[in-house]
Write a protein that holds these residues in place. Structure first.
Motif, mmCIF file in Angstrom:
data_model
loop_
_atom_site.group_PDB
_atom_site.id
_atom_site.type_symbol
_atom_site.label_atom_id
_atom_site.label_comp_id
_atom_site.label_asym_id
_atom_site.label_seq_id
_atom_site.Cartn_x
_atom_site.Cartn_y
_atom_site.Cartn_z
ATOM 1 N N THR A 271 0.855 -1.190 0.000
ATOM 2 C CA THR A 271 0.000 0.000 0.000
ATOM 3 C C THR A 271 0.891 1.240 0.000
ATOM 4 O O THR A 271 2.038 1.201 0.443
ATOM 5 N N ILE A 272 0.340 2.338 -0.478
ATOM 6 C CA ILE A 272 1.090 3.601 -0.493
ATOM 7 C C ILE A 272 1.036 4.206 0.909
ATOM 8 O O ILE A 272 -0.055 4.507 1.410
ATOM 9 N N PRO A 273 2.167 4.384 1.568
ATOM 10 C CA PRO A 273 2.153 4.977 2.914
ATOM 11 C C PRO A 273 1.567 6.390 2.912
ATOM 12 O O PRO A 273 1.657 7.118 1.920
ATOM 13 N N GLU A 274 1.007 6.757 4.023
ATOM 14 C CA GLU A 274 0.401 8.077 4.176
ATOM 15 C C GLU A 274 1.461 9.159 4.014
ATOM 16 O O GLU A 274 2.579 9.035 4.514
ATOM 17 N N GLY A 275 1.117 10.201 3.300
ATOM 18 C CA GLY A 275 2.025 11.335 3.132
ATOM 19 C C GLY A 275 2.896 11.271 1.901
ATOM 20 O O GLY A 275 3.549 12.262 1.561
ATOM 21 N N ILE A 435 18.319 6.067 -2.258
ATOM 22 C CA ILE A 435 18.167 5.152 -1.126
ATOM 23 C C ILE A 435 16.759 4.581 -1.075
ATOM 24 O O ILE A 435 16.552 3.384 -0.830
ATOM 25 N N TYR A 436 15.781 5.430 -1.319
ATOM 26 C CA TYR A 436 14.388 4.953 -1.353
ATOM 27 C C TYR A 436 14.178 3.968 -2.498
ATOM 28 O O TYR A 436 13.544 2.923 -2.324
ATOM 29 N N LEU A 437 14.719 4.266 -3.670
ATOM 30 C CA LEU A 437 14.477 3.427 -4.853
ATOM 31 C C LEU A 437 15.132 2.054 -4.759
ATOM 32 O O LEU A 437 14.661 1.104 -5.390
ATOM 33 N N ILE A 438 16.205 1.916 -3.978
ATOM 34 C CA ILE A 438 16.809 0.589 -3.825
ATOM 35 C C ILE A 438 16.209 -0.174 -2.641
ATOM 36 O O ILE A 438 16.453 -1.371 -2.492
ATOM 37 N N SER A 439 15.437 0.502 -1.799
ATOM 38 C CA SER A 439 14.826 -0.173 -0.653
ATOM 39 C C SER A 439 13.734 -1.130 -1.134
ATOM 40 O O SER A 439 13.170 -0.975 -2.217
ATOM 41 N N ASP A 440 13.430 -2.125 -0.316
ATOM 42 C CA ASP A 440 12.400 -3.104 -0.685
ATOM 43 C C ASP A 440 11.045 -2.429 -0.879
ATOM 44 O O ASP A 440 10.323 -2.744 -1.828
ATOM 45 N N ILE A 445 6.631 -0.474 -4.412
ATOM 46 C CA ILE A 445 5.712 0.596 -4.825
ATOM 47 C C ILE A 445 5.925 0.960 -6.286
ATOM 48 O O ILE A 445 4.964 1.164 -7.031
ATOM 49 N N ILE A 446 7.180 1.042 -6.716
ATOM 50 C CA ILE A 446 7.461 1.335 -8.125
ATOM 51 C C ILE A 446 6.864 0.243 -9.010
ATOM 52 O O ILE A 446 6.301 0.517 -10.082
ATOM 53 N N LYS A 447 6.956 -1.012 -8.583
ATOM 54 C CA LYS A 447 6.463 -2.130 -9.385
ATOM 55 C C LYS A 447 4.947 -2.127 -9.543
ATOM 56 O O LYS A 447 4.416 -2.837 -10.404
ATOM 57 N N MET A 448 4.253 -1.347 -8.768
ATOM 58 C CA MET A 448 2.802 -1.226 -8.942
ATOM 59 C C MET A 448 2.473 -0.577 -10.283
ATOM 60 O O MET A 448 1.361 -0.708 -10.781
ATOM 61 N N ASN A 449 3.447 0.106 -10.873
ATOM 62 C CA ASN A 449 3.243 0.760 -12.168
ATOM 63 C C ASN A 449 3.947 0.029 -13.308
ATOM 64 O O ASN A 449 4.115 0.582 -14.392
ATOM 65 N N LYS A 450 4.369 -1.193 -13.077
ATOM 66 C CA LYS A 450 5.143 -1.924 -14.076
ATOM 67 C C LYS A 450 4.258 -2.408 -15.217
ATOM 68 O O LYS A 450 3.037 -2.504 -15.103
#
Length: 512
Positions: A271-275, A435-440, A445-450
């Motif tokens: 899920t997309i975290p709040e904020g 750092i965010y983009l390499i985190s799990d 979240i990025i893969k939700m748009n794959k």
């Protein structure tokens, strides 16, 4: 049996040419049960293949008399269908469905060919005819399957039903927007079936697929979302209409938005975290430079010296994805590639009066590089697009983890990577974004748009990335510079450890 014989005796290159992959009988069965529920008298299959849908419908012992009309362009495949030739309720046209006239049917069932529309030889002759038939422009459509669908929807009688197999990427594409609009405005779409493990269910598939179930009953209904995980699960489904996991209203499926993240958010734990905000708040992902002739434009040190091209007419450039092996790409890495004589330069002409450049351009023209699709539409043909070095590079195609590179060099890049170009807000957040983009979590979240292409191969377009989510400025402010620097330093030598550290850091800022 004839399916097995056909596959054994037909080269895969031939099957790919015609976009052929075959529907498993279990899947064909649930589609067949759906389309015949209203007792249709006329049934259409626009792409007959080896006749699996006709077979499954024939097993269902319809009470009414029915006739099955189908199209199959491949004469070779028809030679395997001798057992169908004398069936009175079956008409097979050995011609292209897209070139056929418009007729209307009570039921339509189809597994369309899977190939890019650009590879369809007769597209320039057929497109105008289809556009006239359906009253819509088809500019930008890149997959034959979508053209089959939009024509088939036009041919569905009142209260008729349609079951269509489509590539899952359809939900995210620009050309899918108009089809989604039609499905929603005419209340046609009733159910979307997603297959979580398509290789188990569709062993021949070359793309991740889904099934659309439509009915032309002019009744506004919620769209059912079904997620199927195994063949065993399919065997236990008696009525697919009653088997679903979620419902979405038309308002929850806007035609101008990508549906993949909406649907995947229902069936995944991500899920997309709040904020969180859009990545585009911090800058823009752009595709790399499309040369149209990489063999001409990509250069190594030896070739540059042989051609005597001066530094003013070349640029440092990542020409292939596999040139970058580590998450942090430094000047030392770049220098090593140069010493290894890798193609780490590209022709970037700033002085076209230089003799060496003039000679190389002539050589390119002798080899007809100037007559390729992209080059012949450029003036002059050898002039490349302008790109600044991107501080973050993102792999276009990925299996498993997404390839994200922190580019510390001045190298630009070809289309093997999308490049992130920060705005004023994003300039000071490059390392934190990395750092965010390499985190799990970032990867999930990025893969939700794959865009999924089967065999766990995922593809991303720049727009998919720009519309992805990431922490807000306030959340990023919770990460101090010392922590950021430490992770970047670790990532140069131990990417796994850097990912673990990134995971902890991202968890911390979400908890606040």
């Amino acid at each position: 049996m004839y399916k097995d014989n056909y596959i054994i005796n037909t080269p895969i290159s031939y099957r790919k040419k015609y976009g052929q992959f075959f529907t498993p009988s279990l899947v064909a069965s649930i589609m067949a049960k759906w389309v015949i529920e209203n007792q249709p008298k006329t049934i259409l299959d626009p792409a007959f293949g080896l006749g699996i849908f006709y077979e499954e419908i024939s097993k269902l012992n319809l009470e009414n008399k029915w006739h099955f009309t189908t199209y199959e362009i491949d004469k070779n495949i028809l030679n395997y269908l001798d057992n169908f030739q004398n069936n009175n309720n079956l008409t097979i046209f050995n011609q292209d469905y897209l070139a056929s006239d418009i007729n209307y049917y009570d039921a339509i069932i189809c597994n369309p060919p899977y190939m890019r529309f650009q590879k369809f030889i007769n597209r320039h002759n057929i497109l105008p005819k289809i556009e006239k038939q359906i009253g819509k422009k088809l500019v930008g459509y890149s997959n034959i399957a979508s053209i089959f669908l939009i024509k088939a929807l036009q041919q569905l009688n009142l209260n008729g039903r349609l079951a269509f197999i489509l590539p899952f990427e359809f939900f995210n594409t620009g050309y899918g927007k108009e089809i989604k609009k039609t499905l929603l405005e005419k209340y046609l779409l009733k159910q979307i079936i997603i297959f979580a493990n398509e290789k188990d269910i569709f062993p021949d598939a070359t793309t991740t697929i889904c099934i659309l179930l439509c009915e032309n009953n002019q009744t506004k209904q919620d769209v059912k979302i079904t997620n199927i995980n195994s063949n065993q699960e399919i065997q236990n489904i008696s009525n697919i209409s009653d088997y679903y996991h979620h419902k979405l209203t038309n308002y929850q499926l806007p035609d101008n938005e990508k549906w993949t993240p909406i649907i995947l958010s229902l069936i995944s734990h991500t899920t997309i975290p709040e904020g969180f905000c859009k990545l585009s708040d911090y800058g823009t992902f752009k595709r790399g430079i499309a040369t149209g002739a990489n063999n001409f434009f990509a250069l190594n040190k030896t070739k540059i010296e042989q051609l005597q091209i001066n530094d003013n007419n070349i640029s440092l450039c990542i020409t292939k994805s596999n040139l970058v092996k580590k998450a942090i790409f430094t000047d030392d890495d770049l220098q090593l590639l140069i010493e290894q004589d890798k193609t780490i330069y590209c022709l970037d002409i700033k002085d076209n009066n230089d003799t060496a450049v003039i000679n190389y351009i002539k050589l390119g023209e002798e080899k007809a590089y100037n007559q390729r699709y992209l080059t012949k539409n450029r003036q002059p043909w050898y002039k490349l697009e302008k790109r600044e070095p991107a501080p973050i590079l993102f792999g276009v195609f990925n299996r498993g983890r997404i390839k994200v590179i922190r580019n510390l060099t001045t190298a630009i890049n070809f289309t093997c990577y999308h490049g992130f170009h920060p705005n004023l807000l994003g300039n000071n957040l490059i390392d934190k974004l990395f750092i965010y983009l390499i985190s799990d979590l970032g990867q999930e979240i990025i893969k939700m748009n794959k865009r999924s292409y089967g065999n766990n191969l995922d593809k991303f377009e720049p727009g998919d990335l720009n519309n992805s989510y990431c922490p807000s400025m306030q959340q990023f402010d919770l990460i101090n510079e010392q922590e950021t620097t430490q992770i970047i330093k670790i990532a140069k030598i131990d990417e796994k450890k850097a990912i673990t550290m990134s995971n902890e850091l991202i968890k911390q800022i979400i908890k606040h």
